[in-house]
Write a protein that holds these residues in place. Structure first.
Motif, PDB file in Angstrom:
ATOM      1  N   GLU A 118       0.839  -1.199   0.000  1.00  0.00           N
ATOM      2  CA  GLU A 118       0.000   0.000   0.000  1.00  0.00           C
ATOM      3  C   GLU A 118       0.875   1.251   0.000  1.00  0.00           C
ATOM      4  O   GLU A 118       0.594   2.231  -0.694  1.00  0.00           O
ATOM      5  N   GLU A 119       1.951   1.203   0.789  1.00  0.00           N
ATOM      6  CA  GLU A 119       2.849   2.353   0.858  1.00  0.00           C
ATOM      7  C   GLU A 119       3.466   2.641  -0.511  1.00  0.00           C
ATOM      8  O   GLU A 119       3.636   3.793  -0.911  1.00  0.00           O
ATOM      9  N   ARG A 120       3.782   1.568  -1.233  1.00  0.00           N
ATOM     10  CA  ARG A 120       4.444   1.737  -2.537  1.00  0.00           C
ATOM     11  C   ARG A 120       3.580   2.539  -3.502  1.00  0.00           C
ATOM     12  O   ARG A 120       4.071   3.381  -4.228  1.00  0.00           O
ATOM     13  N   VAL A 121       2.272   2.286  -3.473  1.00  0.00           N
ATOM     14  CA  VAL A 121       1.412   2.969  -4.460  1.00  0.00           C
ATOM     15  C   VAL A 121       0.478   4.007  -3.844  1.00  0.00           C
ATOM     16  O   VAL A 121      -0.220   4.718  -4.566  1.00  0.00           O
ATOM     17  N   GLY A 122       0.474   4.099  -2.525  1.00  0.00           N
ATOM     18  CA  GLY A 122      -0.365   5.123  -1.884  1.00  0.00           C
ATOM     19  C   GLY A 122      -1.849   4.811  -1.941  1.00  0.00           C
ATOM     20  O   GLY A 122      -2.681   5.716  -1.860  1.00  0.00           O
ATOM     21  N   ARG A 123      -2.175   3.521  -2.079  1.00  0.00           N
ATOM     22  CA  ARG A 123      -3.595   3.125  -2.127  1.00  0.00           C
ATOM     23  C   ARG A 123      -3.858   2.044  -1.089  1.00  0.00           C
ATOM     24  O   ARG A 123      -2.995   1.191  -0.849  1.00  0.00           O
ATOM     25  N   PRO A 124      -5.066   2.046  -0.473  1.00  0.00           N
ATOM     26  CA  PRO A 124      -5.344   1.054   0.562  1.00  0.00           C
ATOM     27  C   PRO A 124      -5.613  -0.328  -0.026  1.00  0.00           C
ATOM     28  O   PRO A 124      -6.156  -0.449  -1.128  1.00  0.00           O
ATOM     29  N   PHE A 125      -5.216  -1.324   0.704  1.00  0.00           N
ATOM     30  CA  PHE A 125      -5.559  -2.717   0.380  1.00  0.00           C
ATOM     31  C   PHE A 125      -5.244  -3.085  -1.077  1.00  0.00           C
ATOM     32  O   PHE A 125      -6.147  -3.384  -1.860  1.00  0.00           O
ATOM     33  N   VAL A 126      -3.961  -3.035  -1.405  1.00  0.00           N
ATOM     34  CA  VAL A 126      -3.557  -3.471  -2.746  1.00  0.00           C
ATOM     35  C   VAL A 126      -2.611  -4.672  -2.697  1.00  0.00           C
ATOM     36  O   VAL A 126      -2.258  -5.217  -3.732  1.00  0.00           O
ATOM     37  N   GLY A 127      -2.188  -5.076  -1.498  1.00  0.00           N
ATOM     38  CA  GLY A 127      -1.326  -6.260  -1.366  1.00  0.00           C
ATOM     39  C   GLY A 127      -2.192  -7.516  -1.263  1.00  0.00           C
ATOM     40  O   GLY A 127      -3.358  -7.520  -1.676  1.00  0.00           O
ATOM     41  N   PRO A 128      -1.637  -8.573  -0.711  1.00  0.00           N
ATOM     42  CA  PRO A 128      -2.393  -9.831  -0.577  1.00  0.00           C
ATOM     43  C   PRO A 128      -3.710  -9.650   0.186  1.00  0.00           C
ATOM     44  O   PRO A 128      -4.747 -10.186  -0.222  1.00  0.00           O
ATOM     45  N   ALA A 129      -3.689  -8.853   1.255  1.00  0.00           N
ATOM     46  CA  ALA A 129      -4.945  -8.616   1.989  1.00  0.00           C
ATOM     47  C   ALA A 129      -5.942  -7.880   1.098  1.00  0.00           C
ATOM     48  O   ALA A 129      -7.159  -8.098   1.180  1.00  0.00           O
ATOM     49  N   GLY A 130      -5.403  -7.026   0.230  1.00  0.00           N
ATOM     50  CA  GLY A 130      -6.272  -6.284  -0.690  1.00  0.00           C
ATOM     51  C   GLY A 130      -6.930  -7.208  -1.705  1.00  0.00           C
ATOM     52  O   GLY A 130      -8.103  -7.019  -2.058  1.00  0.00           O
ATOM     53  N   GLU A 131      -6.161  -8.200  -2.163  1.00  0.00           N
ATOM     54  CA  GLU A 131      -6.760  -9.160  -3.112  1.00  0.00           C
ATOM     55  C   GLU A 131      -7.911  -9.899  -2.443  1.00  0.00           C
ATOM     56  O   GLU A 131      -8.950 -10.159  -3.050  1.00  0.00           O
ATOM     57  N   LYS A 132      -7.712 -10.232  -1.186  1.00  0.00           N
ATOM     58  CA  LYS A 132      -8.787 -10.931  -0.455  1.00  0.00           C
ATOM     59  C   LYS A 132      -9.986  -9.991  -0.272  1.00  0.00           C
ATOM     60  O   LYS A 132     -11.140 -10.395  -0.460  1.00  0.00           O
ATOM     61  N   LEU A 133      -9.700  -8.729   0.063  1.00  0.00           N
ATOM     62  CA  LEU A 133     -10.810  -7.778   0.221  1.00  0.00           C
ATOM     63  C   LEU A 133     -11.554  -7.597  -1.115  1.00  0.00           C
ATOM     64  O   LEU A 133     -12.794  -7.568  -1.144  1.00  0.00           O
ATOM     65  N   ASP A 134     -10.800  -7.505  -2.204  1.00  0.00           N
ATOM     66  CA  ASP A 134     -11.444  -7.392  -3.531  1.00  0.00           C
ATOM     67  C   ASP A 134     -12.383  -8.572  -3.770  1.00  0.00           C
ATOM     68  O   ASP A 134     -13.489  -8.422  -4.283  1.00  0.00           O
ATOM     69  N   GLU A 135     -11.892  -9.746  -3.400  1.00  0.00           N
ATOM     70  CA  GLU A 135     -12.695 -10.963  -3.578  1.00  0.00           C
ATOM     71  C   GLU A 135     -13.990 -10.873  -2.753  1.00  0.00           C
ATOM     72  O   GLU A 135     -15.072 -11.237  -3.220  1.00  0.00           O
ATOM     73  N   MET A 136     -13.847 -10.369  -1.541  1.00  0.00           N
ATOM     74  CA  MET A 136     -15.016 -10.222  -0.665  1.00  0.00           C
ATOM     75  C   MET A 136     -16.026  -9.243  -1.285  1.00  0.00           C
ATOM     76  O   MET A 136     -17.236  -9.486  -1.293  1.00  0.00           O
ATOM     77  N   ILE A 137     -15.497  -8.134  -1.813  1.00  0.00           N
ATOM     78  CA  ILE A 137     -16.374  -7.110  -2.396  1.00  0.00           C
ATOM     79  C   ILE A 137     -17.070  -7.665  -3.643  1.00  0.00           C
ATOM     80  O   ILE A 137     -18.271  -7.469  -3.848  1.00  0.00           O
ATOM     81  N   ARG A 138     -16.297  -8.399  -4.457  1.00  0.00           N
ATOM     82  CA  ARG A 138     -16.885  -8.999  -5.672  1.00  0.00           C
ATOM     83  C   ARG A 138     -17.980  -9.991  -5.300  1.00  0.00           C
ATOM     84  O   ARG A 138     -19.027 -10.051  -5.934  1.00  0.00           O
ATOM     85  N   ALA A 139     -17.720 -10.777  -4.256  1.00  0.00           N
ATOM     86  CA  ALA A 139     -18.715 -11.775  -3.836  1.00  0.00           C
ATOM     87  C   ALA A 139     -20.021 -11.097  -3.419  1.00  0.00           C
ATOM     88  O   ALA A 139     -21.095 -11.692  -3.496  1.00  0.00           O
ATOM     89  N   MET A 140     -19.925  -9.835  -3.002  1.00  0.00           N
ATOM     90  CA  MET A 140     -21.118  -9.083  -2.611  1.00  0.00           C
ATOM     91  C   MET A 140     -21.840  -8.498  -3.832  1.00  0.00           C
ATOM     92  O   MET A 140     -22.862  -7.829  -3.693  1.00  0.00           O
TER      93      MET A 140
END
Ligand code: URA
Length: 273
Positions: A118-140
């Protein structure tokens, strides 16, 4: 000696800062702590950082249009970058991770602290935890563009250490301002620290997840109370990749969809069982 502030003490400061103090202490309106520039002694900052920043009276304003909310978030981001004592202490080498998403999102996800990706790109949840969060959001049945995502802290901590009460006292109030700006219909807190900061409840996440809690805005703010659904942090889901944990998270997310009147998928088991 540094005295750690409790969440409620910080919230009281938040109230005072937006002009709601009934004590004789004067309020300085828009006054903010001066920006800290150049190299900063982090240890020294730790002792100074407990004073939460003063927050502006604009926190009283109704959320307004999508454009109003966007402008308010931009103003908070700029002020945070200039004045957050924790993130200034992180120094110029660290990229801040303010948060992103729809300014008028119905659902706001709140994490804990950015990591390396996240620090590298200045965006929240873009690492492995972000991929999981994306998956959660998509499932919704949603995309990241439909929701708002932020974390309690907005810069990575040295050595990825756990946030201290002082860190949260310094940076956490900006998250409360983000909530006031977006005014989502539901907040989903990801993990114990986010739940503690948003709800002021210090229960273990495995006990409290899946039970509706409430975010209470500072008295006088033009914002209703907001229901909060605590669930596990995606990093925990990755570390504890059991069917039970994934089923519990999915149950929490389904409850969120039901609460805002969206279609709830009938499947009760996680997608990749
Ligand atoms: N974990 C968080 O809590 N926030 C991020 O932005 C990334 C990982």
């Amino acid at each position: 000696m540094t005295v750690p502030l409790t969440v409620h003490a910080v919230l009281a400061r938040f109230d005072r800062a937006i002009g709601l103090d009934v004590s004789p202490r004067s309020v300085s309106g828009h006054a903010v702590a001066p920006p800290v520039v150049g190299h900063v002694d982090v240890a020294a900052q730790r002792t100074a950082v407990v004073a939460a920043p003063e927050l502006p009276r604009s926190s009283h304003a109704p959320a307004g249009s999508r454009e109003d909310r966007h402008a308010r978030l931009a103003e908070i981001a700029a002020r945070h970058a200039a004045t957050c004592q924790l993130c200034a202490a992180a120094g110029g080498t660290r990229q801040l991770v303010f948060g992103e998403g729809a300014p008028d999102a119905e659902i706001m996800f709140v994490g804990e602290v950015p990591g390396e990706a996240e620090e590298r790109v200045g965006r929240p949840f873009v690492g492995p935890a972000g991929e999981k969060l994306d998956e959660m959001i998509r499932a919704m049945g949603l995309t990241r563009a439909d929701v708002y995502i932020a974390s309690v802290l907005k810069s990575r901590l040295p050595g990825d250490r756990a946030p201290s009460a002082e860190d949260i006292a310094a940076c956490g109030p900006y998250l409360l301002e983000q909530v006031l700006a977006v005014q989502p219909r539901v907040i989903v807190t990801l993990g114990g620290p986010a739940t503690k900061w948003i709800c002021g409840i210090d229960s273990g996440i495995s006990r409290i997840r899946g039970t509706w809690q409430t975010w209470t805005p500072p008295a006088g703010a033009a914002c209703p109370s907001i229901p909060v659904m605590p669930t596990y942090h995606p990093s925990y889901v990755l570390r504890t990749y059991t069917r039970q944990v994934r089923t519990e998270v999915w149950s929490d997310l389904r409850a969120v969809l039901a609460r805002i009147g969206r279609a709830v998928p009938t499947r009760t088991t996680p997608s990749e069982a």
